[in-house]
Scaffold this motif. Structure first.
Motif, mmCIF file in Angstrom:
data_model
loop_
_atom_site.group_PDB
_atom_site.id
_atom_site.type_symbol
_atom_site.label_atom_id
_atom_site.label_comp_id
_atom_site.label_asym_id
_atom_site.label_seq_id
_atom_site.Cartn_x
_atom_site.Cartn_y
_atom_site.Cartn_z
ATOM 1 N N MET A 1 0.080 -0.176 0.000
ATOM 2 C CA MET A 1 0.000 0.000 0.000
ATOM 3 C C MET A 1 0.352 0.769 0.000
ATOM 4 N N ASN A 97 0.035 -5.815 9.539
ATOM 5 C CA ASN A 97 1.332 -5.573 8.890
ATOM 6 C C ASN A 97 2.461 -5.212 9.839
ATOM 7 N N HIS A 104 1.359 -12.564 14.095
ATOM 8 C CA HIS A 104 1.002 -12.182 12.733
ATOM 9 C C HIS A 104 0.174 -13.282 12.074
ATOM 10 N N ARG A 108 -3.330 -12.716 10.503
ATOM 11 C CA ARG A 108 -3.339 -12.809 9.039
ATOM 12 C C ARG A 108 -4.406 -13.803 8.581
ATOM 13 N N ASN A 245 -6.151 -0.277 8.099
ATOM 14 C CA ASN A 245 -5.269 -0.890 7.121
ATOM 15 C C ASN A 245 -5.958 -1.092 5.782
ATOM 16 N N ARG A 303 11.053 -2.271 7.425
ATOM 17 C CA ARG A 303 11.421 -3.361 8.328
ATOM 18 C C ARG A 303 12.412 -2.799 9.337
ATOM 19 N N HIS A 359 3.942 -11.249 4.435
ATOM 20 C CA HIS A 359 3.159 -10.011 4.460
ATOM 21 C C HIS A 359 2.601 -9.647 3.087
ATOM 22 N N CYS A 361 0.426 -8.876 -0.015
ATOM 23 C CA CYS A 361 -0.854 -8.170 0.118
ATOM 24 C C CYS A 361 -2.061 -9.115 0.091
#
Ligand code: HEM
Length: 411
Positions: A1, A97, A104, A108, A245, A303, A359, A361
């Motif tokens: 994004m 994210n 995560h 996710r 998000n 990161r 991660h 998209c």
């Protein structure tokens, strides 16, 4: 994004000063910087600057000590190394994210449920209707700004998907513009203010659903309010972060993507003619991905290193901040030869527009479906999309890419 029009609170920010520990970098002396990601060259032609950096200094330190990785190989390797390159790079809660490891994975899995094939098939006719209605309101023949059209479409399509009221359109468009200005200003108090504004919008929608109880509308937002992870309900901050998000960052990216795609078609009448002749969805999607590879408006994600590591011969210390520059990676000649060469099939396996690794998209199917619906609707309502000879296009400024203003003539 992307970061689209990111603020730290929204998706993932490109302003290194908002990293945690920005003031306590691992190096005592401020390092000499290799480039200025927001300097005059970046403002003049950011894509050309990234191309140059990739060739000349592929792992570069910026003025605030953050590293940027420019090559396809380095960006991909870092995105796939979830141990050394952590996503815990923001001081704000960012679900999913900003999360790592098992936390995560749990969140996710929750997010992925909303983007299944069945769900996308159900939302497709809704998005197509939104696109047809919007394009039906354009004056043909006449001029448009493709980014403005893309913004309005993004708000309407996302609102239809999430079950948000049409009356919010005006406020969301105002918010997008304020977010864009705040991102450009690099003033943390302004970005915090627009983030609070967005949170208030979201909370008004989630609170209304809680109050309505069983009477709450049957939509994606209600479903999220009732969702459970690890046997418990989500806390408010988690719901707000997930919705932020999905919308806060991505409304801006959808608008930028629409601008890039429609401008490319205006500049390439042959491709336009091919699409007008009717191509199946899969082929259409590959065309969209390839246009976005050449001019990827979603420039970076970040990161933070968990241990020291050498990348491209440069020593990164534990705790260093790192940007993965997708726009540059997507134009790396070692992968794509001439980056401008349009080859949707040949380049598809290496395309990093939607990221890679854990991660990657999750919203890709929705983003693609929306872009396809809008582009098809514009093609169907016109006989030609042309550059506007009287109104110059304007590029966006880093940290985002694509166009700020994309004037076109529709015939
Ligand atoms: C419009 C075009 C879009 C582009 C170019 C794009 C690109 C990306 C990229 C490159 C990443 C990887 C981030 C990283 O590795 O740190 C990402 C992650 C993500 N995107 Fe998108 N995106 C788009 C649209 C969307 C949409 C429409 C949604 C949801 C409605 C969405 C939701 C997300 C989320 C939740 C993540 C984080 C995933 C995770 O950390 O596990 N994106 N996006």
């Amino acid at each position: 994004m992307t970061e689209h029009a990111p603020t730290d609170e929204i998706r993932d920010d490109t302003d290194p000063s908002t990293f945690p520990d920005a003031a306590s970098s691992s190096t005592a002396e401020p390092p000499v910087s290799d480039w200025n990601p927001r300097g005059p060259r970046a403002r003049r032609d950011a894509v050309a600057l990234y191309d140059d950096m990739r060739a000349r200094c592929p792992v570069a330190r910026g003025p605030s000590a953050a590293w940027t990785l420019f090559t396809h190989a380095d960006v991909m390797a870092a995105a796939l190394d979830h141990e050394i390159f952590s996503n815990g790079a923001s001081r704000h809660l960012q679900v999913p994210n900003g999360l790592d490891g098992p936390t995560h994975t749990v969140f996710r899995a929750l997010v992925d449920r909303y983007f299944t094939k069945a769900r996308m098939a159900a939302v497709e006719p809704v998005v197509q209707r939104v696109a047809a209605d919007l394009v039906g309101q354009l004056r043909v023949p006449g001029g448009i700004d493709a980014v403005e059209t893309g913004s309005r479409f993004a708000v309407r399509a996302q609102s239809a998907w999430l079950g948000w009221p049409a009356e919010l359109e005006g406020e969301l468009l105002q918010w997008m513009e304020a977010n864009r200005r705040a991102t450009r200003s690099r003033d943390p108090s302004r970005t915090a203010e627009v983030a609070r504004w967005f949170d208030a919008i979201i909370r008004s929608l989630t609170d209304a659903r809680r109050r309505a109880g069983d009477e709450a509308p049957d939509d994606v937002t209600t479903e999220l309010v009732r969702a459970r992870v690890d046997g418990r309900e989500l806390v408010d901050g988690e719901i707000v972060s997930i919705l932020r998000n999905w919308t806060g960052g991505d409304l801006g990216s959808m608008a930028l993507c629409a601008g890039v795609v429609l401008i490319y078609l205006a500049d390439h009448p042959d491709l336009q003619a091919r699409l007008r002749s009717g191509v199946p969805d899969q082929e259409f999607n590959a065309v969209l991905d390839e246009i976005l590879r050449i001019d990827d408006p979603f420039v970076v994600n970040r990161r933070v290193t968990t241990e020291s590591v050498t990348v491209g011969g440069r020593a990164l210390a534990a705790g260093d901040r790192v940007f993965l520059n997708w726009t540059s990676a997507n134009r790396d000649p070692r992968m794509f030869g001439d980056p401008e060469r349009f080859d949707p099939v040949g380049n598809a396996p290496y395309n990093l527009v939607y990221g890679i690794g854990k991660h990657v998209c999750p919203g890709r199917p929705l983003a693609t479906l929306e872009l396809r619906a809008l582009t098809r609707a514009v093609l169907e309502a016109t006989t030609a999309i042309e550059p506007d000879p009287d109104r110059p296009r304007e590029r966006e400024l880093p940290p985002v890419g694509g166009f700020a203003v994309a004037p076109l003539i529709l015939r």
